[in-house]
Scaffold this motif. Structure first.
Motif, PDB file in Angstrom:
ATOM      1  N   GLU A  45       0.809  -1.227   0.000  1.00 30.64           N
ATOM      2  CA  GLU A  45       0.000   0.000   0.000  1.00 30.64           C
ATOM      3  C   GLU A  45       0.840   1.275   0.000  1.00 30.64           C
ATOM      4  O   GLU A  45       0.328   2.365  -0.228  1.00 30.64           O
ATOM      5  CB  GLU A  45      -0.985   0.010   1.177  1.00 30.64           C
ATOM      6  CG  GLU A  45      -0.341   0.094   2.541  1.00 30.64           C
ATOM      7  CD  GLU A  45      -0.048  -1.273   3.157  1.00 30.64           C
ATOM      8  OE1 GLU A  45      -0.065  -2.298   2.446  1.00 30.64           O
ATOM      9  OE2 GLU A  45       0.206  -1.306   4.374  1.00 30.64           O
ATOM     10  N   ASN A  46       2.150   1.128   0.235  1.00 28.63           N
ATOM     11  CA  ASN A  46       3.029   2.304   0.287  1.00 28.63           C
ATOM     12  C   ASN A  46       3.930   2.431  -0.938  1.00 28.63           C
ATOM     13  O   ASN A  46       4.826   3.271  -0.962  1.00 28.63           O
ATOM     14  CB  ASN A  46       3.866   2.261   1.562  1.00 28.63           C
ATOM     15  CG  ASN A  46       2.990   2.356   2.795  1.00 28.63           C
ATOM     16  OD1 ASN A  46       1.963   3.008   2.774  1.00 28.63           O
ATOM     17  ND2 ASN A  46       3.365   1.674   3.845  1.00 28.63           N
ATOM     18  N   ILE A  47       3.684   1.614  -1.935  1.00 26.83           N
ATOM     19  CA  ILE A  47       4.465   1.670  -3.177  1.00 26.83           C
ATOM     20  C   ILE A  47       3.683   2.465  -4.209  1.00 26.83           C
ATOM     21  O   ILE A  47       2.504   2.236  -4.416  1.00 26.83           O
ATOM     22  CB  ILE A  47       4.722   0.246  -3.731  1.00 26.83           C
ATOM     23  CG1 ILE A  47       5.441  -0.614  -2.705  1.00 26.83           C
ATOM     24  CG2 ILE A  47       5.516   0.332  -5.035  1.00 26.83           C
ATOM     25  CD1 ILE A  47       5.516  -2.097  -3.098  1.00 26.83           C
ATOM     26  N   ARG A  48       4.356   3.403  -4.841  1.00 28.04           N
ATOM     27  CA  ARG A  48       3.753   4.169  -5.943  1.00 28.04           C
ATOM     28  C   ARG A  48       4.613   3.906  -7.174  1.00 28.04           C
ATOM     29  O   ARG A  48       5.845   4.024  -7.110  1.00 28.04           O
ATOM     30  CB  ARG A  48       3.735   5.673  -5.688  1.00 28.04           C
ATOM     31  CG  ARG A  48       3.190   6.181  -4.379  1.00 28.04           C
ATOM     32  CD  ARG A  48       2.033   5.497  -3.865  1.00 28.04           C
ATOM     33  NE  ARG A  48       0.715   5.983  -4.193  1.00 28.04           N
ATOM     34  CZ  ARG A  48      -0.358   5.300  -3.788  1.00 28.04           C
ATOM     35  NH1 ARG A  48      -0.228   4.187  -3.133  1.00 28.04           N
ATOM     36  NH2 ARG A  48      -1.548   5.746  -4.057  1.00 28.04           N
ATOM     37  N   VAL A  49       3.985   3.549  -8.274  1.00 30.92           N
ATOM     38  CA  VAL A  49       4.729   3.270  -9.500  1.00 30.92           C
ATOM     39  C   VAL A  49       4.035   3.883 -10.705  1.00 30.92           C
ATOM     40  O   VAL A  49       2.834   4.118 -10.695  1.00 30.92           O
ATOM     41  CB  VAL A  49       4.903   1.749  -9.766  1.00 30.92           C
ATOM     42  CG1 VAL A  49       5.650   1.078  -8.640  1.00 30.92           C
ATOM     43  CG2 VAL A  49       3.583   1.070 -10.022  1.00 30.92           C
ATOM     44  N   LEU A  50       4.827   4.138 -11.731  1.00 31.65           N
ATOM     45  CA  LEU A  50       4.312   4.460 -13.057  1.00 31.65           C
ATOM     46  C   LEU A  50       4.930   3.458 -14.009  1.00 31.65           C
ATOM     47  O   LEU A  50       6.137   3.198 -13.953  1.00 31.65           O
ATOM     48  CB  LEU A  50       4.671   5.888 -13.462  1.00 31.65           C
ATOM     49  CG  LEU A  50       3.838   6.975 -12.796  1.00 31.65           C
ATOM     50  CD1 LEU A  50       4.361   8.350 -13.158  1.00 31.65           C
ATOM     51  CD2 LEU A  50       2.370   6.865 -13.180  1.00 31.65           C
TER      52      LEU A  50
END
Length: 138
Positions: free
Chosen positions: A33-38
């Motif tokens: 839930e704390n990973i942000r990716v593009l």
């Protein structure tokens, strides 16, 4: 669940840490839930990690989001991907009612980059080495 193997590979290519450190970081610290990716076509181009961090301000504990491992593949840089990830993380912090975001730029040139996304330098440091004093055993 994010593609952890791809994230580990991205981390290693950007930061050069050891396999042992990377495995420990992803096993013990990172939560999905704390990973942000593009990504494009299933390939992760840019990522950051919003690590919960208890921060004490004026004798009150505040949950902060410590931005760690923010990076973009060299061939994808200059396209505004990290800025988009930071904006996404700010929206998520607002949704979670996290009032504070902190990070420590790894290189001096990054201070200017993060300022454009709303960060401000609130303290600086300098490193000093103090050699040990000679001690007599008598």
């Amino acid at each position: 669940m994010k593609d952890i193997e791809q994230l580990k590979s991205l981390w290693k290519s950007l930061f050069g840490d050891t396999e042992a450190f990377i495995s420990l970081f992803f096993h013990e610290v990172v939560r999905d839930e704390n990973i942000r990716v593009l990504e494009e076509k299933g390939r992760i181009l840019s990522a950051l990690y919003m690590l919960p961090y208890p921060f004490r301000i004026w004798n009150q504990e505040v949950t902060a989001s410590y931005i760690s491992g923010a990076g973009t593949l060299p061939e994808a840089q200059g396209r505004g991907l990290m800025r988009r990830l930071l904006i996404d993380s700010f929206k998520e912090m607002e949704r979670r009612q996290i009032p504070l975001s902190i990070l420590i730029p790894a290189e001096p040139w990054l201070y200017g980059f993060y300022e454009k996304s709303g960060y401000a330098t609130v303290f600086t440091y300098n490193q000093q080495v103090y050699p040990p004093k000679e001690r007599s055993l008598l």
